[in-house]
Design a protein around this motif. Structure first.
Motif: not given
Length: 106
Positions: A30-37, A58-59, A88-92, A97-106
């Motif tokens: 999970v990539i998050t910076g908080g719920i801006a709303e 989740a990682k 930076d997050a996308w670089k990390i 995180f290998n896409p065959k092993k992980y699902l990314v939620l943004m």
């Protein structure tokens, strides 16, 4: 060609009846910076969001935003990676995180 549903497992909350999906054979990032709303006036909600994330398997990649400190308070010492920006997050994600092993939620 496989349908998106072929890669998902349907789960149902017995108490609420809510249905949601999870990826088959993949861990979640999970990539998050908080719920801006919610804004600063609802910082307690972002703290609760952090608590929920911390209880998940989740990682976590936390983006530095005006809300990220509230998420960190909710994480209560759970592990996470802090990213200065989405780039930076996308670089990390790409490096760790290998896409065959992980699902990314943004």
């Amino acid at each position: 060609m496989a349908k998106a549903q072929d890669n998902l497992i349907q789960l149902k909350n017995k108490e609420t009846g809510e249905v949601y999906f999870t990826a088959k054979n993949k861990k979640l990032v999970v990539i998050t910076g908080g719920i801006a709303e919610l804004g600063r006036e609802n910082s307690d909600a972002n703290r609760e969001y952090g608590k929920i994330l911390g209880e998940s398997k989740a990682k976590l990649v936390i983006l530095k935003t005006i809300l990220h400190k509230e998420i960190l308070k909710g994480l209560e010492g759970n592990k996470f990676i802090l990213a200065a920006s989405m780039e930076d997050a996308w670089k990390i994600i790409s490096e760790q995180f290998n896409p065959k092993k992980y699902l990314v939620l943004m």
